[in-house]
Design a protein around this motif. Sequence first.
Motif, PDB file in Angstrom:
ATOM      1  N   LEU A 152       0.824  -1.201   0.000  1.00 54.38           N
ATOM      2  CA  LEU A 152       0.000   0.000   0.000  1.00 54.38           C
ATOM      3  C   LEU A 152       0.863   1.257   0.000  1.00 54.38           C
ATOM      4  N   PRO A 153       1.181   1.798  -1.177  1.00 51.63           N
ATOM      5  CA  PRO A 153       1.867   3.086  -1.218  1.00 51.63           C
ATOM      6  C   PRO A 153       1.042   4.129  -0.464  1.00 51.63           C
ATOM      7  N   GLY A 154       1.710   4.941   0.309  1.00 53.35           N
ATOM      8  CA  GLY A 154       1.003   5.913   1.127  1.00 53.35           C
ATOM      9  C   GLY A 154       0.690   5.397   2.512  1.00 53.35           C
ATOM     10  N   ALA A 155       0.966   4.117   2.753  1.00 52.38           N
ATOM     11  CA  ALA A 155       0.766   3.537   4.081  1.00 52.38           C
ATOM     12  C   ALA A 155       1.871   2.529   4.368  1.00 52.38           C
ATOM     13  N   ALA A 156       3.071   2.793   3.848  1.00 57.29           N
ATOM     14  CA  ALA A 156       4.165   1.822   3.933  1.00 57.29           C
ATOM     15  C   ALA A 156       4.541   1.504   5.377  1.00 57.29           C
ATOM     16  N   THR A 157       4.609   2.526   6.233  1.00 54.04           N
ATOM     17  CA  THR A 157       4.997   2.280   7.622  1.00 54.04           C
ATOM     18  C   THR A 157       3.937   1.472   8.346  1.00 54.04           C
ATOM     19  N   TYR A 158       2.687   1.801   8.102  1.00 53.92           N
ATOM     20  CA  TYR A 158       1.598   1.066   8.746  1.00 53.92           C
ATOM     21  C   TYR A 158       1.616  -0.402   8.316  1.00 53.92           C
ATOM     22  N   VAL A 159       1.784  -0.644   7.012  1.00 52.02           N
ATOM     23  CA  VAL A 159       1.861  -2.022   6.515  1.00 52.02           C
ATOM     24  C   VAL A 159       3.028  -2.748   7.175  1.00 52.02           C
TER      25      VAL A 159
END
Length: 289
Positions: A152-159
Amino acid sequence: MRPPLDSGTVLITGASSGVGREIARQLAHRARTLVLVSPGVGQLEALKAELQEHNPTLGVILLACDISRPGEVGDMLSELARHFITVDVLVSAASVVEQDLFVGQRWGSIERMLMVNVVSPLLLIRRLLGSMLSQGRGGLLYVGAGASQLFLPGAATYVATQRCLDGFIESLRLEVEGAGVFVTQVAPGPVIDAALSAEGERSGPRPFFHVSAERCAREALAGFERGEPLVYPGWGHRWVMQLLPRLPRRVRRSLGRWVGRERREHSGTAVPALTGSPGRLQQGTPSPA
């Protein structure tokens, strides 16, 4: 053998709203004591009154703890130990979601996400698991996210945080197998909190395969009691997530590229809701996906 939910002591992080709150409601007629954790106990007073009104013999302990601060987590657990309160089941339902391109995120936000989503759950488990193993009974219900399986680009850290806990929970389950401690991971997609929707905190069209917080909690507890290692709440989400590992990695990358294009075309808005994650702290708010 089943996890000790009946007449046991259950500690729930993220209990102020969303899936954590719904799990508390669904366990209120079964547990002996619920230990509800949130950054401020004021957020939990109404829930405590509601639970005890319908279950007069239920013990409800409210603890203020900001789990983005591991020191507070340690203090909270020490307080329980001082009062000789033994936790039979841990429900870890708090997480933080902040969506942005990685290069645009403040390091403080990244560090906070790591603390809430990774460090504090591990600390809680590390401090509570030993007692469960020594008694030969206990349980861990971890509310994670379907995002652990996505790009998920835009949520890389969360992933990254979700993928970390996905691997940890699966490995931990094997470590305690046969010891009487049940370990289940819940990986929801888009979760809709009816209370927040009523307050107007969610706007726009609902994402595909969304599920209510109540249903997510119900299916999570049912899977936990069956001893399932992984629960995908909602039939549509479950079908997609079971199909996903069968797709070639290049296809999953293509899906990620589509998300990235949508993110760039709608700069300043949230990442398209493939996982339904709200972009703020969730200590029990609509469950991250």
